[in-house]
Structure formats: structure tokens, C-alpha cells
Design a protein around this motif. Structure first.
Motif, PDB file in Angstrom:
ATOM      1  N   SER A  63       1.071  -0.925  -0.048  1.00 56.56           N
ATOM      2  CA  SER A  63      -0.034   0.269  -0.153  1.00 56.56           C
ATOM      3  C   SER A  63       0.244   1.330   0.349  1.00 56.56           C
ATOM      4  O   SER A  63       0.649   2.489  -0.841  1.00 56.56           O
ATOM      5  CB  SER A  63      -1.234   0.116   1.449  1.00 56.56           C
ATOM      6  OG  SER A  63      -0.424  -0.278   2.474  1.00 56.56           O
ATOM      7  N   GLY A  64       1.836   1.288   0.977  1.00 51.72           N
ATOM      8  CA  GLY A  64       2.929   2.505   0.459  1.00 51.72           C
ATOM      9  C   GLY A  64       3.771   2.349  -0.620  1.00 51.72           C
ATOM     10  O   GLY A  64       5.048   3.458   0.042  1.00 51.72           O
ATOM     11  N   PHE A  65       3.833   1.684  -1.088  1.00 54.23           N
ATOM     12  CA  PHE A  65       5.243   2.165  -2.910  1.00 54.23           C
ATOM     13  C   PHE A  65       4.509   3.115  -3.059  1.00 54.23           C
ATOM     14  O   PHE A  65       3.514   3.604  -3.819  1.00 54.23           O
ATOM     15  CB  PHE A  65       4.596   1.022  -3.244  1.00 54.23           C
ATOM     16  CG  PHE A  65       5.415  -0.434  -3.184  1.00 54.23           C
ATOM     17  CD1 PHE A  65       5.368  -0.974  -1.737  1.00 54.23           C
ATOM     18  CD2 PHE A  65       5.602  -1.557  -3.922  1.00 54.23           C
ATOM     19  CE1 PHE A  65       5.947  -1.852  -1.364  1.00 54.23           C
ATOM     20  CE2 PHE A  65       6.004  -3.209  -3.710  1.00 54.23           C
ATOM     21  CZ  PHE A  65       6.237  -3.549  -2.855  1.00 54.23           C
ATOM     22  N   PRO A  66       5.892   3.832  -3.495  1.00 56.42           N
ATOM     23  CA  PRO A  66       6.272   4.851  -4.599  1.00 56.42           C
ATOM     24  C   PRO A  66       5.208   4.860  -5.690  1.00 56.42           C
ATOM     25  O   PRO A  66       5.321   3.499  -6.177  1.00 56.42           O
ATOM     26  CB  PRO A  66       6.993   5.651  -4.697  1.00 56.42           C
ATOM     27  CG  PRO A  66       8.322   4.873  -3.469  1.00 56.42           C
ATOM     28  CD  PRO A  66       6.888   3.228  -3.221  1.00 56.42           C
ATOM     29  N   ASN A  67       4.753   6.413  -6.006  1.00 57.47           N
ATOM     30  CA  ASN A  67       3.237   5.644  -7.445  1.00 57.47           C
ATOM     31  C   ASN A  67       3.855   5.260  -8.901  1.00 57.47           C
ATOM     32  O   ASN A  67       3.406   4.389  -9.040  1.00 57.47           O
ATOM     33  CB  ASN A  67       3.062   7.239  -7.667  1.00 57.47           C
ATOM     34  CG  ASN A  67       2.213   8.017  -6.269  1.00 57.47           C
ATOM     35  OD1 ASN A  67       1.315   6.583  -5.362  1.00 57.47           O
ATOM     36  ND2 ASN A  67       1.521   9.290  -6.892  1.00 57.47           N
ATOM     37  N   PRO A  68       5.350   5.455  -8.653  1.00 57.74           N
ATOM     38  CA  PRO A  68       5.794   4.891 -10.181  1.00 57.74           C
ATOM     39  C   PRO A  68       6.538   3.458 -10.028  1.00 57.74           C
ATOM     40  O   PRO A  68       6.299   3.090 -11.025  1.00 57.74           O
ATOM     41  CB  PRO A  68       6.842   5.631 -10.280  1.00 57.74           C
ATOM     42  CG  PRO A  68       7.221   6.729  -9.165  1.00 57.74           C
ATOM     43  CD  PRO A  68       6.458   6.279  -8.086  1.00 57.74           C
ATOM     44  N   VAL A  69       5.786   2.737  -8.706  1.00 55.57           N
ATOM     45  CA  VAL A  69       6.272   1.283  -8.583  1.00 55.57           C
ATOM     46  C   VAL A  69       5.142   0.388  -9.527  1.00 55.57           C
ATOM     47  O   VAL A  69       4.305   0.940  -8.888  1.00 55.57           O
ATOM     48  CB  VAL A  69       6.591   0.765  -6.657  1.00 55.57           C
ATOM     49  CG1 VAL A  69       6.730  -0.463  -7.100  1.00 55.57           C
ATOM     50  CG2 VAL A  69       8.193   1.403  -7.098  1.00 55.57           C
ATOM     51  N   VAL A  70       4.921  -0.222  -9.912  1.00 51.33           N
ATOM     52  CA  VAL A  70       3.899  -1.351 -10.703  1.00 51.33           C
ATOM     53  C   VAL A  70       4.478  -2.972 -10.157  1.00 51.33           C
ATOM     54  O   VAL A  70       5.936  -3.585 -10.523  1.00 51.33           O
ATOM     55  CB  VAL A  70       4.274  -1.174 -11.903  1.00 51.33           C
ATOM     56  CG1 VAL A  70       2.512  -2.381 -12.400  1.00 51.33           C
ATOM     57  CG2 VAL A  70       3.444   0.375 -12.337  1.00 51.33           C
ATOM     58  N   LEU A  71       3.630  -3.412  -9.997  1.00 45.71           N
ATOM     59  CA  LEU A  71       4.203  -5.122  -9.561  1.00 45.71           C
ATOM     60  C   LEU A  71       2.795  -5.932 -10.280  1.00 45.71           C
ATOM     61  O   LEU A  71       1.646  -5.805 -10.560  1.00 45.71           O
ATOM     62  CB  LEU A  71       3.148  -5.821  -8.373  1.00 45.71           C
ATOM     63  CG  LEU A  71       2.956  -7.284  -7.543  1.00 45.71           C
ATOM     64  CD1 LEU A  71       5.063  -7.370  -7.934  1.00 45.71           C
ATOM     65  CD2 LEU A  71       2.816  -6.938  -6.177  1.00 45.71           C
ATOM     66  N   GLY A  72       3.608  -6.606 -10.885  1.00 44.35           N
ATOM     67  CA  GLY A  72       2.780  -7.241 -12.057  1.00 44.35           C
ATOM     68  C   GLY A  72       2.724  -9.002 -11.955  1.00 44.35           C
ATOM     69  O   GLY A  72       3.840  -9.002 -11.681  1.00 44.35           O
ATOM     70  N   LEU A  73       1.903  -9.481 -11.750  1.00 46.09           N
ATOM     71  CA  LEU A  73       1.618 -10.775 -11.414  1.00 46.09           C
ATOM     72  C   LEU A  73       0.782 -11.531 -13.037  1.00 46.09           C
ATOM     73  O   LEU A  73      -0.459 -11.624 -12.918  1.00 46.09           O
ATOM     74  CB  LEU A  73       0.887 -11.413 -10.686  1.00 46.09           C
ATOM     75  CG  LEU A  73       1.226 -11.078  -9.396  1.00 46.09           C
ATOM     76  CD1 LEU A  73      -0.015 -10.846  -8.301  1.00 46.09           C
ATOM     77  CD2 LEU A  73       2.948 -10.945  -8.940  1.00 46.09           C
TER      78      LEU A  73
END
Length: 225
Positions: free
Chosen positions: A100-110
Motif C-alpha cells: 500500500s505504501g509503495f511510491p506511485n511509479p512502482v508497479v507489481l505485475g503477476l
């Protein structure tokens, strides 16, 4: 940040895809063989970004750990790519980090992905981002590419305080059933999509952590959150 995660599948392996002759890029995770994406000084998608094999590890507990870090003056992202195509079946991902606190540019993809552009690369996604790819507060999404077509995308939030989560999709002829749970198995969200469902082919599972447009992950202060 880093993301430990794991994947399970009840699908039967159909095609073995040899994507590299460099055994130094291969790792064992979830009883399967994966390839680390490594681009050196070249940028590559998604992003575009620099990807480094050093950002992908399996820890002592058998969890896949993906990391974004600055190395040699460049921000390096992480991606692991399964070396087998599994086709129809249920794919389950356990995410052991609070995203939830990841900076805006970070994307996790599955997601599933084929290098062949047919059927929108056979891409079926579970994605997280606080930024433009998904967007806070509904910062998780299910998607079948192309995401902008009607019935191809569904966005949702995790309940406040959710530290760990499980996301899965069951891919069958003409249908993808998405489901998400908390660490205790309590349902969070489910959605069935029937538009644009690809046929299986040479797609493989990718797990990645990357930066939108290669933007440095500087933490922003947002008083609304």
C-alpha cells in the motif's frame, strides 16, 4: 522495497520454452525453473527500465524476492519469467509484502505473456500500482489485454491494514475467474471476465516489479492517505 511472493498452478505443463543459454540467469522457485531478466545498460519494457539479475533472489524460506534499487547510477528493476508454458489452469500468487505504501511509479505485475503479438500477447494480469497504471485508492486490478476494451478490466482496493494477500485466476475456455483473499483465506474480491479471453499458446508467467516510464521511486507525501 522488496516483494516476497510465490506461485502455484494446477495446470499441466505443455511446452518447454528455452529462452536463454545462460544458466547464471536461471533460478528454482515454486518447484519450477525461472529466468531472471537482465538487460545490462539497455532499457527494456515494461517501463522502459533497466532490469538486473541481482534484483531477483529466492530466500531461505523459498520465497521469491523482487527489488528495485539504484546500482551504478541507474535504477534497476526486477523480473522473473517462467521457462514453461502452462496453458489453462489456476494460477495462485501469494504476496507477502504490504504494497500500500509503495511510491506511485512502482508497479507489481503477476501475469501471463507471449512474445507473439497474437491475441494481445495472451496477457492476463493481476497488477498493483498507486500511480497511473492502476491508481489509488483502487490500486489493484484484474485485466485481460487490451485493458481498455469493454469488460477487460476491473479495479479494486484491499481492505485497510491488509499486510499479505493472495491473488489467483482460473483460465478456462472463454472465461477467466479472478479471486483475491487475505492471508487468512477471507475473500476480498472476485470477478469473472468473458470478453477477449485468449487461447493458450506459448505464453509464460511473468512476475515483475518495475517503474512507470522509468521514473525514480521517490516517496511522495500525500496528506489524503
Amino acid at each position: 522495497g522488496s516483494i516476497p511472493a510465490d506461485i502455484e498452478s494446477n495446470a499441466v505443463a505443455k511446452v518447454v520454452v528455452d529462452r536463454t543459454n545462460d544458466k547464471r540467469l536461471l533460478i528454482d522457485f515454486a518447484n519450477r525453473t525461472w529466468r531472471k531478466k537482465h538487460t545490462g545498460t539497455a532499457v527494456w519494457g515494461p517501463g522502459p527500465n533497466y532490469f538486473s539479475k541481482k534484483q531477483v533472489k529466492v530466500d531461505r524460506d523459498g520465497r521469491l524476492r523482487l527489488r528495485i534499487a539504484k546500482r551504478g547510477g541507474l535504477w534497476r528493476c526486477a523480473e522473473a519469467i517462467l521457462t514453461q508454458s502452462l496453458g489453462y489452469g489456476t494460477y495462485r500468487f501469494r504476496v507477502d509484502s504490504d504494497t500500500s505504501g509503495f511510491p506511485n511509479p512502482v508497479v507489481l505485475g503477476l501475469f501471463t505473456y507471449s512474445d507473439n503479438a497474437e491475441m494481445a500477447h495472451r496477457e492476463i494480469d493481476v497488477e498493483f500500482s498507486n500511480g497511473a497504471v492502476v491508481g489509488w485508492p483502487d490500486n489493484w486490478q484484474y485485466a485481460i489485454q487490451p485493458y481498455y476494451e469493454q469488460g477487460h478490466r476491473y479495479r479494486f482496493p484491499l481492505p485497510a491494514g491488509t499486510q499479505k494477500s493472495v491473488h489467483e485466476f482460473t483460465w478456462s475456455p472463454g472465461k477467466v475467474d479472478f479471486r483475491s483473499f487475505d492471508a487468512f483465506g477471507q475473500p476480498i474480491m472476485s470477478q469473472t471476465m468473458t470478453n477477449g479471453v485468449p487461447l493458450p499458446g506459448d505464453e509464460v508467467i511473468h512476475i515483475n516489479l518495475w517503474l512507470l516510464d522509468g521514473t525514480p521511486p521517490v516517496q511522495e507525501t500525500d496528506p489524503s492517505r
